[in-house]
Scaffold this active site. Sequence first.
Site, PDB file in Angstrom:
ATOM      1  N   LYS A 201       1.144  -1.282  -0.065  1.00  0.00           N
ATOM      2  CA  LYS A 201      -0.073   0.019  -0.285  1.00  0.00           C
ATOM      3  C   LYS A 201       1.043   1.774  -0.101  1.00  0.00           C
ATOM      4  O   LYS A 201       1.905   1.282   0.522  1.00  0.00           O
ATOM      5  CB  LYS A 201      -0.546  -0.039   1.376  1.00  0.00           C
ATOM      6  CG  LYS A 201      -1.866  -1.417   1.043  1.00  0.00           C
ATOM      7  CD  LYS A 201      -2.622  -1.026   0.691  1.00  0.00           C
ATOM      8  CE  LYS A 201      -4.145  -1.892   0.232  1.00  0.00           C
ATOM      9  NZ  LYS A 201      -5.592  -1.016  -0.825  1.00  0.00           N
TER      10      LYS A 201
ATOM     11  N   ASP B 163      -8.642  -0.110 -10.754  1.00  0.00           N
ATOM     12  CA  ASP B 163      -9.408  -0.495  -9.450  1.00  0.00           C
ATOM     13  C   ASP B 163     -10.403   0.014  -9.259  1.00  0.00           C
ATOM     14  O   ASP B 163     -11.662  -0.487  -9.790  1.00  0.00           O
ATOM     15  CB  ASP B 163      -7.909  -0.888  -8.167  1.00  0.00           C
ATOM     16  CG  ASP B 163      -8.501  -1.777  -6.931  1.00  0.00           C
ATOM     17  OD1 ASP B 163      -9.341  -2.327  -7.017  1.00  0.00           O
ATOM     18  OD2 ASP B 163      -8.099  -1.975  -5.584  1.00  0.00           O
TER      19      ASP B 163
ATOM     20  N   LYS C   9     -12.662  -7.024  -8.469  1.00  0.00           N
ATOM     21  CA  LYS C   9     -12.519  -7.437  -6.624  1.00  0.00           C
ATOM     22  C   LYS C   9     -14.755  -8.180  -6.609  1.00  0.00           C
ATOM     23  O   LYS C   9     -15.604  -7.438  -6.842  1.00  0.00           O
ATOM     24  CB  LYS C   9     -12.944  -6.586  -5.313  1.00  0.00           C
ATOM     25  CG  LYS C   9     -11.495  -6.320  -5.662  1.00  0.00           C
ATOM     26  CD  LYS C   9     -12.125  -4.961  -4.753  1.00  0.00           C
ATOM     27  CE  LYS C   9     -10.676  -4.538  -3.717  1.00  0.00           C
ATOM     28  NZ  LYS C   9      -9.648  -4.191  -5.234  1.00  0.00           N
TER      29      LYS C   9
ATOM     30  N   GLU D 145      -1.566   0.028  -9.175  1.00  0.00           N
ATOM     31  CA  GLU D 145      -2.734  -0.096  -9.145  1.00  0.00           C
ATOM     32  C   GLU D 145      -3.241   0.964  -8.640  1.00  0.00           C
ATOM     33  O   GLU D 145      -3.317   1.901  -7.457  1.00  0.00           O
ATOM     34  CB  GLU D 145      -2.803  -1.251  -7.939  1.00  0.00           C
ATOM     35  CG  GLU D 145      -3.827  -1.279  -8.026  1.00  0.00           C
ATOM     36  CD  GLU D 145      -4.341  -2.943  -6.736  1.00  0.00           C
ATOM     37  OE1 GLU D 145      -5.469  -3.241  -6.340  1.00  0.00           O
ATOM     38  OE2 GLU D 145      -3.766  -3.944  -7.074  1.00  0.00           O
TER      39      GLU D 145
ATOM     40  N   ASP E  12       0.090  -0.674  -4.501  1.00  0.00           N
ATOM     41  CA  ASP E  12      -1.715  -0.410  -4.495  1.00  0.00           C
ATOM     42  C   ASP E  12      -1.158   1.157  -4.227  1.00  0.00           C
ATOM     43  O   ASP E  12      -1.441   1.525  -3.058  1.00  0.00           O
ATOM     44  CB  ASP E  12      -2.184  -1.314  -3.830  1.00  0.00           C
ATOM     45  CG  ASP E  12      -3.202  -0.424  -3.827  1.00  0.00           C
ATOM     46  OD1 ASP E  12      -4.178   0.602  -4.365  1.00  0.00           O
ATOM     47  OD2 ASP E  12      -4.577  -1.615  -3.696  1.00  0.00           O
TER      48      ASP E  12
END
Length: 329
Positions: free
Chosen positions: A147, A235, A259, A210, A176
């Site tokens: 992250k 995303d 997702k 991402e 991400d």
Amino acid sequence: MHYKFEFRPYQRKFVRAVVTSHGMWEIREGIILCLTDESGKVGWGEIAPITWFGSETLEQALNFCRQLLPEIREETIFSIPDDLPACQFGFESALQGVRESRSEDFELLISPPPASVTYSGLLPAGETALEAWQRLWQQGYSTFKWKIAVYPTSVELKILESLVQSLPASTKLRLDANGGLNFEEANLWLTTCDKLNANSELPVEIEFIEQPLAVDQFSAMLELSRRYQSAIALDESTATLKQLEYYYNQGWRGIFVIKPGIVGSPSRLCQFCQHHKIDAVFSSVFETIVGRKAALQLATELSQYNRAVGFGINHYFAEDDAVWLENLW
């Protein structure tokens, strides 16, 4: 056909908070569904919304479940509106579970995933990642997601330099940003990634960044994808099937993060992916074993490029999934 319908809300506290550019997330809330057909076959489903990703809220999902009768029909499941995508996934998954059911207990849920599936392990934000990868590596992970856009870019780029030097050979690293970078910062990250990937002495590959920019900056992300060698994945921009279709039609041919738990109808997702042959990475919404089982089935069926799935998140929960589910139900 009629199905007996039951549901139970749940709360699960993370071992440590999930920190992203959206803030701190400490408790996973959702709903477990159970459908039983007239012959006693059982199917399990899960509604696990993430509101800031564009799904319905938990309260909206609960209100939908509460207004249903104790017995429902297939027509009800396939008429769930698109503004309840997590509900679409949960109910269709439960229905599919009934069709495949050979047991009334949790036996099918705890069976191992397909051997062909490889996992990406989620690293915490900041310097903690420099040590966290080691335990995941020992557990068999060779792809990691870190992250970013949580701390200042200058700080995170220094951590990145240390991280890529410490990771073992042949590992892949995903970055991400959760839409938390501005255009200047995104250029800096992508320039750095291009340099790192061009360094033949560095045995680590930056697989992709991402969602570097916010959802409303699609044209800028499209420009970045053409300017740099390093790949970009959408995303938050493609959280739901409606968005997935929209940005494909707008010309995105890069990576799509899907997702399944919040994207919407699994049957319609299958049709879209099989028709367009997109480059997809399937990812978790921190669901339980119920939603994960259904999501991994979709990932196995629809993955075209053999990318690791983003379901390496079990270390964020203390209790065993199967034990937890039995205690809930």
